[in-house]
Write an enzyme that holds these catalytic residues in place. Structure first.
Site, PDB file in Angstrom:
ATOM      1  N   LYS A  22       0.825  -0.963   0.018  1.00  0.00           N
ATOM      2  CA  LYS A  22      -0.168  -0.102   0.069  1.00  0.00           C
ATOM      3  C   LYS A  22       0.774   1.237   0.038  1.00  0.00           C
ATOM      4  CE  LYS A  22      -1.569   1.482   4.009  1.00  0.00           C
ATOM      5  NZ  LYS A  22      -1.158   3.086   4.301  1.00  0.00           N
ATOM      6  N   ASN A  23       1.885   1.434   0.892  1.00  0.00           N
ATOM      7  CA  ASN A  23       2.785   2.450   1.153  1.00  0.00           C
ATOM      8  C   ASN A  23       3.693   2.835   0.201  1.00  0.00           C
ATOM      9  OD1 ASN A  23       1.002   3.003   3.289  1.00  0.00           O
ATOM     10  ND2 ASN A  23       2.790   2.371   4.760  1.00  0.00           N
ATOM     11  N   ARG A  99      -4.744  11.124   4.015  1.00  0.00           N
ATOM     12  CA  ARG A  99      -3.646  11.959   4.003  1.00  0.00           C
ATOM     13  C   ARG A  99      -2.414  11.872   3.085  1.00  0.00           C
ATOM     14  NH1 ARG A  99      -1.258  13.802   7.763  1.00  0.00           N
ATOM     15  NH2 ARG A  99       0.754  13.504   7.049  1.00  0.00           N
ATOM     16  N   CYS A 123      -5.217  12.710  12.201  1.00  0.00           N
ATOM     17  CA  CYS A 123      -6.003  11.495  12.015  1.00  0.00           C
ATOM     18  C   CYS A 123      -5.674  10.905  13.486  1.00  0.00           C
ATOM     19  CB  CYS A 123      -5.271  10.628  11.161  1.00  0.00           C
ATOM     20  SG  CYS A 123      -3.917   9.899  11.459  1.00  0.00           S
ATOM     21  N   ARG A 128      -0.135  14.862  12.830  1.00  0.00           N
ATOM     22  CA  ARG A 128       0.614  14.551  11.540  1.00  0.00           C
ATOM     23  C   ARG A 128       0.833  15.827  10.619  1.00  0.00           C
ATOM     24  NH1 ARG A 128      -1.604   8.788   9.202  1.00  0.00           N
ATOM     25  NH2 ARG A 128       0.637   8.912   8.158  1.00  0.00           N
ATOM     26  N   ILE A 130       2.566  18.954   8.100  1.00  0.00           N
ATOM     27  CA  ILE A 130       3.386  18.620   6.822  1.00  0.00           C
ATOM     28  C   ILE A 130       4.181  19.568   6.785  1.00  0.00           C
ATOM     29  CG2 ILE A 130       1.319  17.530   5.589  1.00  0.00           C
ATOM     30  CD1 ILE A 130       0.765  20.383   4.160  1.00  0.00           C
ATOM     31  N   ASP A 131       4.742  20.228   7.785  1.00  0.00           N
ATOM     32  CA  ASP A 131       5.612  21.271   8.039  1.00  0.00           C
ATOM     33  C   ASP A 131       7.101  20.849   7.402  1.00  0.00           C
ATOM     34  OD1 ASP A 131       5.567  19.495  10.267  1.00  0.00           O
ATOM     35  OD2 ASP A 131       7.573  20.790  10.812  1.00  0.00           O
ATOM     36  N   LEU A 132       7.583  19.485   7.489  1.00  0.00           N
ATOM     37  CA  LEU A 132       8.554  19.126   6.860  1.00  0.00           C
ATOM     38  C   LEU A 132       8.456  19.014   5.184  1.00  0.00           C
ATOM     39  CD1 LEU A 132       9.526  16.419   9.240  1.00  0.00           C
ATOM     40  CD2 LEU A 132      10.613  18.562   8.968  1.00  0.00           C
ATOM     41  N   ASP A 313       4.403   0.783  12.091  1.00  0.00           N
ATOM     42  CA  ASP A 313       3.238   0.078  11.558  1.00  0.00           C
ATOM     43  C   ASP A 313       3.133  -1.367  11.665  1.00  0.00           C
ATOM     44  OD1 ASP A 313       3.286   1.947   7.998  1.00  0.00           O
ATOM     45  OD2 ASP A 313       2.871   2.508   9.995  1.00  0.00           O
ATOM     46  N   ARG A 405      -8.611  -0.315   4.045  1.00  0.00           N
ATOM     47  CA  ARG A 405      -7.589   0.714   3.502  1.00  0.00           C
ATOM     48  C   ARG A 405      -6.318  -0.044   3.206  1.00  0.00           C
ATOM     49  NH1 ARG A 405      -7.660   6.515   6.296  1.00  0.00           N
ATOM     50  NH2 ARG A 405      -6.131   6.586   4.751  1.00  0.00           N
TER      51      ARG A 405
HETATM   52  C1  EPZ Z   1       4.151   7.062   6.126  1.00  0.00           C
HETATM   53  O1  EPZ Z   1       3.383   8.188   6.825  1.00  0.00           O
HETATM   54  C2  EPZ Z   1       3.169   5.835   5.954  1.00  0.00           C
HETATM   55  N1  EPZ Z   1       2.183   6.147   5.179  1.00  0.00           N
HETATM   56  C3  EPZ Z   1       2.711   5.318   7.494  1.00  0.00           C
HETATM   57  O2  EPZ Z   1       1.821   4.543   7.482  1.00  0.00           O
HETATM   58  C4  EPZ Z   1       3.854   5.169   8.325  1.00  0.00           C
HETATM   59  O3  EPZ Z   1       3.505   5.101   9.648  1.00  0.00           O
HETATM   60  C5  EPZ Z   1       4.991   6.444   8.389  1.00  0.00           C
HETATM   61  O4  EPZ Z   1       5.318   6.792   7.206  1.00  0.00           O
HETATM   62  C6  EPZ Z   1       5.891   5.844   9.254  1.00  0.00           C
HETATM   63  O5  EPZ Z   1       6.782   5.003   8.829  1.00  0.00           O
HETATM   64  C7  EPZ Z   1       2.103   6.256   3.988  1.00  0.00           C
HETATM   65  O6  EPZ Z   1       3.386   5.828   3.410  1.00  0.00           O
HETATM   66  C8  EPZ Z   1       1.016   6.489   3.136  1.00  0.00           C
HETATM   67  P1  EPZ Z   1       6.191  10.524   8.476  1.00  0.00           P
HETATM   68  P2  EPZ Z   1       4.105   9.617   6.907  1.00  0.00           P
HETATM   69  O7  EPZ Z   1       6.237  11.664   7.657  1.00  0.00           O
HETATM   70  O8  EPZ Z   1       4.772   9.873   5.778  1.00  0.00           O
HETATM   71  C9  EPZ Z   1       6.211  13.738  11.835  1.00  0.00           C
HETATM   72  C10 EPZ Z   1      -0.020   2.844   7.692  1.00  0.00           C
HETATM   73  O9  EPZ Z   1      -0.455   2.367   8.716  1.00  0.00           O
HETATM   74  N2  EPZ Z   1       6.124  14.555  10.740  1.00  0.00           N
HETATM   75  O10 EPZ Z   1       7.451   9.437   8.490  1.00  0.00           O
HETATM   76  O11 EPZ Z   1       2.809  10.401   6.969  1.00  0.00           O
HETATM   77  C11 EPZ Z   1       4.962  12.807  11.866  1.00  0.00           C
HETATM   78  O12 EPZ Z   1       3.864  13.392  12.703  1.00  0.00           O
HETATM   79  C12 EPZ Z   1       0.585   4.385   7.849  1.00  0.00           C
HETATM   80  O13 EPZ Z   1       0.371   2.368   6.562  1.00  0.00           O
HETATM   81  C13 EPZ Z   1       6.188  16.046  11.080  1.00  0.00           C
HETATM   82  O14 EPZ Z   1       6.323  16.434  12.185  1.00  0.00           O
HETATM   83  O15 EPZ Z   1       4.772   9.676   8.121  1.00  0.00           O
HETATM   84  C14 EPZ Z   1       5.353  11.668  12.602  1.00  0.00           C
HETATM   85  O16 EPZ Z   1       5.466  11.780  13.944  1.00  0.00           O
HETATM   86  C15 EPZ Z   1       0.139   5.026   8.917  1.00  0.00           C
HETATM   87  N3  EPZ Z   1       6.241  16.851  10.046  1.00  0.00           N
HETATM   88  C16 EPZ Z   1       6.862  11.340  12.020  1.00  0.00           C
HETATM   89  O17 EPZ Z   1       7.078  12.836  11.644  1.00  0.00           O
HETATM   90  C17 EPZ Z   1       5.795  16.606   8.640  1.00  0.00           C
HETATM   91  O18 EPZ Z   1       5.874  17.406   7.896  1.00  0.00           O
HETATM   92  C18 EPZ Z   1       6.814  10.531  11.198  1.00  0.00           C
HETATM   93  O19 EPZ Z   1       5.978  10.880  10.018  1.00  0.00           O
HETATM   94  C19 EPZ Z   1       5.760  15.039   8.492  1.00  0.00           C
HETATM   95  C20 EPZ Z   1       6.020  14.192   9.508  1.00  0.00           C
END
Ligand code: EPZ
Length: 427
Positions: A22-23, A99, A123, A128, A130-132, A313, A405
């Site tokens: 999926k991811n 998202r 969520c 979560r 999106i600042d980064l 995950d 999903r």
């Molecule tokens: C991806 O989400 C996956 N989703 C998530 O899988 C997975 O849990 C996550 O990566 C971590 O491995 C998809 O690939 C579609 P992150 P993502 O950005 O990209 C913080 C599932 O169950 N952050 O690596 O959203 C964030 O809040 C889903 O399949 C910021 O602060 O994860 C989190 O604490 C759930 N600012 C941490 O970083 C940002 O701009 C890691 O998030 C972005 C993220």
């Protein structure tokens, strides 16, 4: 809303075919926006999120044709044609439901020089932000403005110059957006502290197949030379390491023996190490992994971390499995701030779990008891299924749209290895 009914106690035996990830699918699909030629993706999983992403691509003007897949086949072939974009906006009503829609930000800037994307909102597992993602776009020269719940990103002159993106924390999605914006930038881009998840490698490999220039693939430093244009390609989605790990936990908690056909062990080293430490036997075969548990499960200590660490995950699924271990396990969730929504539901089934801050102590119990429980998010819902498979009596999981999903044909795959499981449609 559908519910799933499980009568627990059967040992799982047999073979489960692992679907496309999926991811990976959700970051490969938007790559099609980067070219006016067709991108054909193979081994695409039949999932609600993949369908939703297809609808988003359609809204942007891309066609998404499903080709030549028989109902009994796992994995579909989809050809996405974004010859001409009719919109560069991802609207709130789509983004709030999924998202991952934010992953059109980078490719839209990379193709059209602009993107307007609704802020995703939080969520169940955390806010979560999106600042980064936005900082990465700015580092490559984009101008960002936020208004009325939307973010608008514009590349001055219609094309990003490129630049140096240095992430303070690892972010899978932000790394993906940065990659997809950088591949058609005017100059070069360096991404430091990039995520190294296998899905990132899959994305890089697909972009390279489309003509992108990326070095350092699989490491935390990616160097991209912008190209004037990318071309179409045909690319197969990697197997889903989280689905495979989830079914491994199901086999283990039932004392069964299951072959995970198509699983890629190299994507799952931390999961496999944790399974072995918990007393589960794991045999790596050619293109498959065999997971068996004939003795008692041992308690372990786990802390989630970015790849190659233990995947967040997989946390909920391991927690369910460890409810049956001989002793107390300690799990620490370091990635998301609220990823223990499954705990109260597992407790309804007799689990003994204490959460303190980011850590959870799971004291093994002799047996779990079936109950009516509610799914709250994708991986939490899988943990309830896993617990139900080993619980005495009947477990009813509601709100299974969460499951749909991320798990293709879950009941079918589990029934095929002996689970007593059925879906009840409530219309
Ligand atoms: C991806 O989400 C996956 N989703 C998530 O899988 C997975 O849990 C996550 O990566 C971590 O491995 C998809 O690939 C579609 P992150 P993502 O950005 O990209 C913080 C599932 O169950 N952050 O690596 O959203 C964030 O809040 C889903 O399949 C910021 O602060 O994860 C989190 O604490 C759930 N600012 C941490 O970083 C940002 O701009 C890691 O998030 C972005 C993220």
């Amino acid at each position: 809303m559908d519910r799933i009914l499980i009568r627990g106690g059967n040992r799982l035996q047999g073979r489960i075919f692992i679907s496309g990830a999926k991811n990976a699918a959700l970051t490969l699909m938007p790559c099609a926006l980067l070219t006016d030629e067709p991108l054909t993706l193979r081994n695409l999983p039949r999932l609600a999120d993949v369908d939703s992403f297809g609808h988003l691509l359609n809204q942007l003007g891309a066609s998404t044709a499903i080709e030549g897949s028989r109902p009994e086949d796992f994995g579909r072939v989809m050809t996405i044609r974004a010859g001409r974009l009719t919109s560069t906006e991802a609207p709130y009503d789509i983004v709030r439901k999924m998202r991952a829609s934010i992953l059109v930000l980078g490719p839209l800037i990379g193709r059209a020089g602009e993107a307007t994307v609704s802020l995703p909102g939080g969520c169940a597992i955390g806010n979560r932000p999106i600042d980064l993602h936005l900082k990465a776009m700015e580092a490559m020269g984009a101008e960002i403005e936020l208004a009325a719940g939307y973010v608008k990103a514009v590349a001055p002159g219609g094309r990003l110059p490129g630049g140096r993106v240095s992430f303070p924390v690892v972010s899978v999605g932000a790394t993906e957006n940065a990659l997809m914006a950088a591949v058609t930038a005017r100059g070069g881009t360096v991404i430091e502290n990039a995520a190294r998840e296998p899905e990132i490698v899959d994305l890089c490999n697909c972009l390279v197949a489309m003509g992108a220039s990326i070095s350092g693939i699989g490491t935390e430093t990616l160097e991209i030379e912008g190209r004037d244009r990318l071309h179409g390609a045909t690319y197969a989605v990697m197997p889903d390491r989280i689905e495979a790990g989830s079914y491994a936990c199901a086999a283990a908690i039932t004392g069964g023996s299951v072959e995970l056909a198509g699983a890629e062990a190299n994507d799952m080293r931390a999961t496999i190490a944790a399974l072995v430490e918990a007393g589960v036997s794991v045999e790596e075969g050619k293109g498959s992994i065999k997971v068996s548990a004939d003795g008692p499960l041992r308690p372990i200590t786990l802390s989630t971390a970015p790849f190659p660490g233990f995947a967040t995950d997989m946390q909920a699924q391991f927690m369910a499995m460890l409810c049956k271990a001989d002793g107390a396990s300690v799990l620490t969730e370091t990635i998301f701030e609220n990823r223990y929504m499954h705990v109260p539901e597992l407790a309804r089934m007799g689990a003994d779990i204490t959460v303190t801050g980011r850590s959870a102590v799971v004291r093994g119990v002799a047996g779990l008891v079936g109950a009516q429980v509610m799914a709250t998010d994708l991986r939490a819902s899988m943990s309830l299924i896993i617990a139900g498979l080993a619980a005495e009596g009947e477990t009813q999981v509601s709100r299974v749209y969460h499951l749909d999903r991320g798990y293709e044909r879950l009941e079918e795959k589990l029934s095929a290895v002996g689970a007593d499981i059925e879906r009840i449609g409530d219309g």
